[in-house]
Design a protein around this motif. Structure first.
Motif, PDB file in Angstrom:
ATOM      1  N   THR A 191     -23.410-121.570 -10.463  1.00 16.04           N
ATOM      2  CA  THR A 191     -22.946-121.375 -11.842  1.00 16.04           C
ATOM      3  C   THR A 191     -22.327-119.999 -11.990  1.00 16.04           C
ATOM      4  N   ILE A 207     -28.964-121.613 -16.354  1.00 17.57           N
ATOM      5  CA  ILE A 207     -28.210-122.869 -16.375  1.00 17.57           C
ATOM      6  C   ILE A 207     -28.362-123.602 -15.049  1.00 17.57           C
ATOM      7  N   ASP A 256     -25.315-125.660 -22.667  1.00 17.17           N
ATOM      8  CA  ASP A 256     -24.669-124.389 -22.288  1.00 17.17           C
ATOM      9  C   ASP A 256     -23.662-124.521 -21.148  1.00 17.17           C
ATOM     10  N   VAL A 257     -23.542-125.703 -20.535  1.00 19.34           N
ATOM     11  CA  VAL A 257     -22.539-125.871 -19.473  1.00 19.34           C
ATOM     12  C   VAL A 257     -21.162-125.992 -20.126  1.00 19.34           C
ATOM     13  N   ASP A 264     -26.371-117.607 -16.351  1.00 15.78           N
ATOM     14  CA  ASP A 264     -25.917-118.530 -15.299  1.00 15.78           C
ATOM     15  C   ASP A 264     -27.082-119.003 -14.438  1.00 15.78           C
ATOM     16  N   LYS A 275     -20.929-119.790 -16.956  1.00 12.80           N
ATOM     17  CA  LYS A 275     -21.255-121.099 -17.546  1.00 12.80           C
ATOM     18  C   LYS A 275     -20.441-122.253 -16.968  1.00 12.80           C
TER      19      LYS A 275
END
Length: 215
Positions: A151, A128, A179-180, A125, A154
Motif C-alpha cells: 500500500t 490499510i 480507506d482504499v 498505509d 492509500k
C-alpha cells in the motif's frame, strides 16, 4: 469487524510497522506462520526475490540517499517500485538501477514524482495493508497466502500467481476495504489447471481406528 479479523489486522499492522520506512515488505507473506510452504513460488524463487529486494534497496540508497522514498517489492522476479522521487530523472534512474540487479525479470515502475510521504501517511498505509490482508484471510474461496499486498498513499497493489477468477475476486474484496483509494493489479495470471497442480493438497483424513493403531 469481528474479533478474528481485528486480530489479523493488528498482527499484520504490527509486523509491517516494525520494518524500516525504506525497506521492502519481505517477511510478511513468505515466512510468518509457516506461509513459506504455501507460497506458489518455489523456495528458490522466494529466496531470489528477497535477494533482489535487498540488493535493489542498497543500490537505490547509495545513489539517492534520503532524497527519495522507494519501496521495492519482488514477486517471481518481477519488481514493483512504489513511493516518491523528487523528479522524472530520478524516477528513470531508479528503474535503470533495479533493472540491472541480478535475476530481475521485469520492472513495474509506479514511482510518483512528488515530495516524500510523511510517517503519518505511511502508518495509514500500514493499517490499510493489515485490513486488506485480513479481508483476504476471511474470504473462504481464496488462498490469502497467494497474494502479496503493498500500500502506497492509500493505493493498494496486489501481486501473486493467481487465476483470473482469483484476481477478479480479490480485486472486488479490496475495493470494498475502507480507506482504499485505488487497486492496482500486478498479477501473473495462471490457468485453473495450473492452479490445481500447484495448490497445496489437504492432508488425508485420519479415522479413529487409524489413530489408535498408529499410537
Amino acid at each position: 469487524m469481528n474479533h478474528r479479523t481485528a486480530c489479523t489486522v493488528l498482527a499484520a499492522a504490527a509486523l509491517a510497522a516494525g520494518l524500516s520506512a525504506c525497506a521492502p515488505l519481505i517477511v510478511g507473506s513468505t515466512v510468518v506462520g509457516g506461509v513459506l510452504a504455501l507460497d506458489r513460488r518455489t523456495t528458490g524463487t522466494q529466496i531470489e526475490d528477497e535477494g533482489i529486494e535487498l540488493r535493489a534497496v542498497n543500490r537505490i540508497v547509495a545513489a539517492l540517499g534520503e532524497r527519495a522514498h522507494v519501496n521495492v517489492t519482488s514477486y517471481n522476479r518481477q519488481v514493483l517500485l512504489t513511493g516518491e522521487v523528487p523528479g522524472a530523472a530520478q524516477r528513470q534512474s531508479v528503474e535503470q538501477i533495479v533493472a540491472a540487479v541480478e535475476n530481475v525479470r521485469s520492472v513495474v515502475n509506479d514511482l510518483a514524482v512528488m515530495p516524500n510521504s510523511t510517517l503519518g501517511q505511511r502508518s495509514i498505509d500500514t493499517f490499510i495493508t493489515g485490513k486488506v490482508r485480513a479481508s483476504l484471510v476471511d474470504a473462504r474461496d481464496l488462498s490469502a497466502n497467494a497474494f502479496k499486498v503493498v500500500t502506497e498513499r492509500k493505493i493498494v497493489y496486489l501481486m501473486g500467481r493467481v487465476s483470473q477468477r482469483e484476481a477478479e475476486r480479490a480485486t472486488d474484496i479490496v475495493r470494498g476495504v475502507s480507506d482504499v483509494r485505488k487497486v492496482v493489479r500486478v498479477f501473473e495470471i495462471i490457468s485453473e489447471e495450473e492452479l490445481r497442480r500447484i495448490a497445496p493438497q489437504p492432508l488425508p483424513a485420519t479415522t479413529d481406528s487409524q489413530a489408535v493403531s498408529g499410537g
